[in-house]
Design an enzyme around this catalytic site. Structure first.
Site, PDB file in Angstrom:
ATOM      1  N   THR B 145      -6.479  -2.979   2.611  1.00  0.00           N
ATOM      2  CA  THR B 145      -5.595  -1.946   3.150  1.00  0.00           C
ATOM      3  C   THR B 145      -4.642  -1.389   2.089  1.00  0.00           C
ATOM      4  OG1 THR B 145      -5.629  -3.125   5.248  1.00  0.00           O
ATOM      5  CG2 THR B 145      -3.873  -1.494   4.951  1.00  0.00           C
ATOM      6  N   GLU B 146      -4.687  -0.083   1.892  1.00  0.00           N
ATOM      7  CA  GLU B 146      -3.765   0.613   0.979  1.00  0.00           C
ATOM      8  C   GLU B 146      -3.806   0.026  -0.441  1.00  0.00           C
ATOM      9  OE1 GLU B 146      -2.029   3.284   2.094  1.00  0.00           O
ATOM     10  OE2 GLU B 146      -2.639   3.061   4.180  1.00  0.00           O
ATOM     11  N   LEU B 147      -4.957  -0.523  -0.816  1.00  0.00           N
ATOM     12  CA  LEU B 147      -5.154  -1.169  -2.123  1.00  0.00           C
ATOM     13  C   LEU B 147      -4.185  -2.324  -2.375  1.00  0.00           C
ATOM     14  CD1 LEU B 147      -6.093   1.727  -4.604  1.00  0.00           C
ATOM     15  CD2 LEU B 147      -7.600   0.229  -3.318  1.00  0.00           C
ATOM     16  N   TRP B 305      -1.088   0.969  -3.408  1.00  0.00           N
ATOM     17  CA  TRP B 305      -1.065   2.325  -3.975  1.00  0.00           C
ATOM     18  C   TRP B 305       0.021   3.180  -3.337  1.00  0.00           C
ATOM     19  CZ3 TRP B 305      -6.333   5.135  -2.442  1.00  0.00           C
ATOM     20  CH2 TRP B 305      -6.350   5.397  -1.073  1.00  0.00           C
TER      21      TRP B 305
END
Lengths: 440, 397
Positions: B145-147, B305
């Site tokens: 999730t979301e890097l 990120w």
């Protein structure tokens, strides 16, 4: 007897504490054959000629201008809401919002409307316009006051009755124009509302209103003392008439349940005046020992954000919940689903909400710094600042459901007798005394 | 040789409606079907459908030389099925070209890795099965999730059969003097790692239409020149990977069609492929294409990120977020213990990271991306609705 009454709030369209009280008063007066011409801050120049008890809900309308009256009587309305929109009744209670609060509120809603991409912005924009309009609250009071002369000259009445500072200037104008006596009703002073000194301009209006008035009605001894000490009003013309409530539960069925665990309720505006932070601190103490309790903070206000963040900081999990703004029907539902009600106000001229809570059979704890404490026996009374005592009393009620229920039942029976009929008898006495005539 | 690795994130959460205390215990659905449908249809028309069509055309035109990768969340796939099935069909058409790699992630785009390892693995497996079923593809590459990434994540993923590559953000404070253009390995040297090249990724994703940006307008010629310039850092023959990771909604939704974003994408592959030094690659291609021993790199602290900070602060910074996360994972474990599949599904939809993102107060005054994405008027409203919704769940256990 006939009364020209000025007020800023009247349900169902607006329902702050002032609106609730005015509704009870007018209904009680009509029951006793007192006729009321009611003037509200409407967009159009209209008044509400109330003659029989049902008029308090139907709100018949009359225009001051004869040509507009003809136009109005030829218009067909499907609903009352449509009719009220026609005469332009504001739908947000302003009198219970301080000037700085309006600004916060405005910013809040502005934010809201700007961000709402996927939903229609229109209803929010309407709310926004109602709160702020293009002018400040003082501009609205000015406009309301400018019209007072027309009403005062056109209508016929025996006495003038003005509720709270927003309508005092109108009351003074009407008195000057007609030579009739003026009764000013003090529901809340600026000191109560602001939880501090408040706005000096409002103090001045309150002072001149009560000075010009022939009689002043205070909603409690607590308020009367404040009127005397802070405004130096002649004690001879001050009358205490306690508020009452309108809740009428014929077949009381006891608690409903949303939650399995006991529910402790705060219901009111989340502002400094109402002491929401004391309620939160007590919750923190209790939840450490008793995680199986739900605290609900119902309402909205300028301290809401602060309390939300603080409750999260204390990690009260989902044991301290928020409802946001509730309408009248939701307020009733919230009472019915709670077990204990807490009024933690720092300064409460009266406090109708505890009476309503009690009529739903809730065990009730009230701040000693309130008018309602003068009229209620079956509630626990504490100093608002004594958080530890509040927590101790709550724990006692949580631990002992039998005692809790007993207190709730006693309270319920007690407030059954605190109805507006009795309060209105006293108000009528004040009218009679003021105009120097005794009517049967 | 420099390889362009495009990875597009496709995600839609189940947004929560205004959920009052009085709605608790009434068996009411806490999700805003109407709003979710509206958003899905809007984004489908503005982004998913036209961009899929464009990519399909480009893949056909370049006969396998142009390739991209997608990570599509389970909640997005469910909502395609419900509100815009044609989007799902068009992704299947893309899958059939064999020029698209599908990545693995948590089905619910959740933060479960940070709170509940068992739940995390469950959601990764759910997602893998869904991708297999929908697109006939077994993910080899993982992106959280979301890097979000830290060292222990790679160990968990390594234990899951099939994953060989993992993606995360090319965070400066971790990379230090190193370049994100090389392949790395995780701290245990099990998985290959690709790191997002954030400046060029964000030039497309965020700055593309920004008229205040000195490089505006971003042309294909300019972009390809920048890519070729990057290639100069490698004096030997090592293969480089330019990892362009971004939200798929960049195309047509964050950057509207009028900005020329579709035109840019349309012409980029042709121009890039004209140079003999540029190729397109999938994340999993690095296993074959890395012609050197990758260096191992350690992420002792979590990164992501999101926002300028590229840490967890978008979801976990203020008290509301901490209280909501802690309460949620407590309730989730009790829902799991209760063995009620209906409640578990609701709980998992509530595990989506977006709900905590909406509670962020970081830049709320200034008007920024948090606000842009949030369906609520304020972080506090988002918090209130979420807390009431999970309380409803708790009362139903």
């Amino acid at each position: 007897m006939k009364v020209l009454m000025f007020t800023w709030e009247f349900p169902p369209l607006i329902s702050g504490g002032l609106g609730t009280a005015c509704y009870g008063i007018v209904k009680g007066l009509l029951k006793k054959d007192v006729e009321v011409d009611l003037v509200l801050p409407t967009k159009e120049e209209v008044y509400f000629p109330l003659r029989k008890v049902t008029d308090v809900d139907d709100l018949p309308v009359k225009f001051i201008s004869p040509s507009k009256e003809i136009e109005y009587s030829n218009t067909v309305f499907k609903t009352n809401t449509e009719r009220f929109r026609y005469v332009g009744i504001s739908s947000v209670p302003e009198s219970y919002i301080s000037v700085s609060e309006i600004q916060t509120f405005y910013e809040y809603f502005k934010n809201f409307t700007e961000r709402f991409e996927y939903r229609t912005k229109v209803p929010f924009q309407e709310i926004l316009n109602n709160i702020m309009g293009s002018e400040s609250i003082f501009e609205k009071v000015k406009e309301f006051t400018l019209r007072a002369q027309r009403y005062a000259q056109t209508l016929e009445y025996d006495v003038i009755h003005a509720h709270d500072w927003l309508t005092y200037p109108a009351g003074i104008i009407a008195k000057t124009v007609s030579g009739r006596k003026l009764v000013c009703h003090m529901h809340a002073t600026e000191f109560d509302r602001s939880g501090g000194a408040g706005d000096e301009r409002i103090h001045k209006i309150e002072y001149s209103g009560m000075t010009e008035a022939d009689s002043v009605i205070a909603v409690s001894r607590y308020t009367a003392e404040m009127v005397i000490s802070r405004y130096q009003i002649d004690t001879g013309k001050i009358n205490v008439v306690h508020n009452a409530h309108n809740i009428d539960i014929k077949n009381f069925e006891g608690r409903k349940r949303i939650f399995k665990d006991p529910v402790i309720l705060f219901l009111g505006r989340i502002t400094l005046q109402k002491g929401p932070d004391y309620f939160l601190e007590a919750a923190r103490i209790i939840l450490e020992k008793y995680p199986r309790v739900r605290f609900v903070m119902a309402g909205a206000g300028d301290m809401e954000k602060k309390i939300v963040h603080k409750s999260a900081k204390y990690r009260l999990k989902n044991r301290f919940l928020f409802t946001g703004f509730l309408n009248a029907a939701h307020v009733a539902e919230m009472f019915a689903n709670s077990d204990i009600y807490v009024l933690s106000s720092v300064s409460e001229p009266f406090g109708i909400a505890p009476l309503e809570a009690m009529s739903y059979g809730l065990a009730t704890i009230i701040s000693k710094q309130s008018g309602v404490a003068e009229v209620i026996e079956n509630a626990i009374k504490i100093d608002f600042w004594d958080v530890q005592l509040l927590a101790d009393e709550l724990i006692r009620l949580i631990e002992d459901p039998v005692a809790r229920k007993e207190l709730g039942e006693k309270g319920r029976h007690e407030v059954e007798l605190i109805k507006w009929d009795k309060a209105c008898e006293e108000i009528i006495k004040v009218y009679e005394k003021t105009i120097g005539r005794i009517e049967k | 040789m420099i390889n362009l690795v495009f990875y597009f994130q496709v995600h839609q959460p189940y947004r929560i409606k205004n959920f009052s205390v009085l709605d608790i215990g009434k068996g009411k659905d806490c999700f805003d079907d109407e709003l979710n449908a509206e958003v899905m249809r809007k984004v489908a028309n503005k982004c998913y459908l036209p961009t899929n069509k464009l990519l399909l055309k480009l893949i056909d035109k370049y006969e396998g030389k142009f390739k991209v990768s997608f990570s599509i969340t389970g909640t997005a796939i469910e909502q395609f099925r419900k509100y815009a099935p044609e989007v799902l069909y068009s992704f299947r058409d893309l899958a059939k070209t064999n020029c698209v790699e599908f990545l693995g992630e948590t089905y619910y785009h959740s933060l479960s890795f940070l709170y509940d390892k068992n739940e995390f693995i469950d959601q990764v497996r759910m997602h893998r099965e869904t991708i297999k079923k929908e697109f006939g593809f077994s993910p080899i590459t993982f992106r959280n999730t979301e890097l979000i990434y830290q060292d222990s994540l790679s160990d968990y993923i390594w234990e899951e059969e099939g994953f060989k590559v993992i993606l995360t953000e090319g965070v400066d404070r971790i990379l230090d003097w190193r370049s994100p253009l090389y392949t790395y390995k995780d701290w245990s040297k099990n998985l290959y790692m690709l790191l997002k090249f954030y400046s060029l990724s964000d030039d497309i994703a965020f700055r593309f239409s920004n008229k205040g940006w000195v490089e505006y307008p971003l042309t294909v010629d300019k972009f390809v020149k920048w890519i070729l310039d990057l290639n100069l850092i490698e004096k030997g023959k090592k293969n480089l990977f330019l990892n362009l990771f971004m939200d798929y909604e960049t195309f047509g939704e964050h950057q509207w069609e009028e900005t020329g974003i579709f035109e840019f994408m349309h012409h980029l592959p042709g121009k890039a492929l004209k140079s003999r030094n540029i190729e397109f690659a999938w994340p999993s291609d690095i296993i074959e294409k890395t012609n050197y021993q990758p260096e191992s790199i350690s992420f002792p602290e979590p990164v992501s990120w999101a926002d300028m900070e590229r840490d967890l602060s978008a979801w976990r910074e203020n008290d509301m977020q901490y209280n909501a996360l802690e309460t949620f994972y407590d309730i989730l474990s009790r829902v799991k213990a209760s063995g009620n599949p209906e409640l578990l599904e609701i709980a998992r939809k509530l595990s989506t990271s977006d709900h905590f993102y909406y509670m962020s107060t970081k830049y709320f005054q200034d008007g920024d991306v948090h606000k842009y994405f949030s369906p609520y008027g304020s972080p506090e409203t988002g918090y209130r609705n979420f807390m009431n919704a999970i309380t409803d769940l708790e009362e139903r256990i």
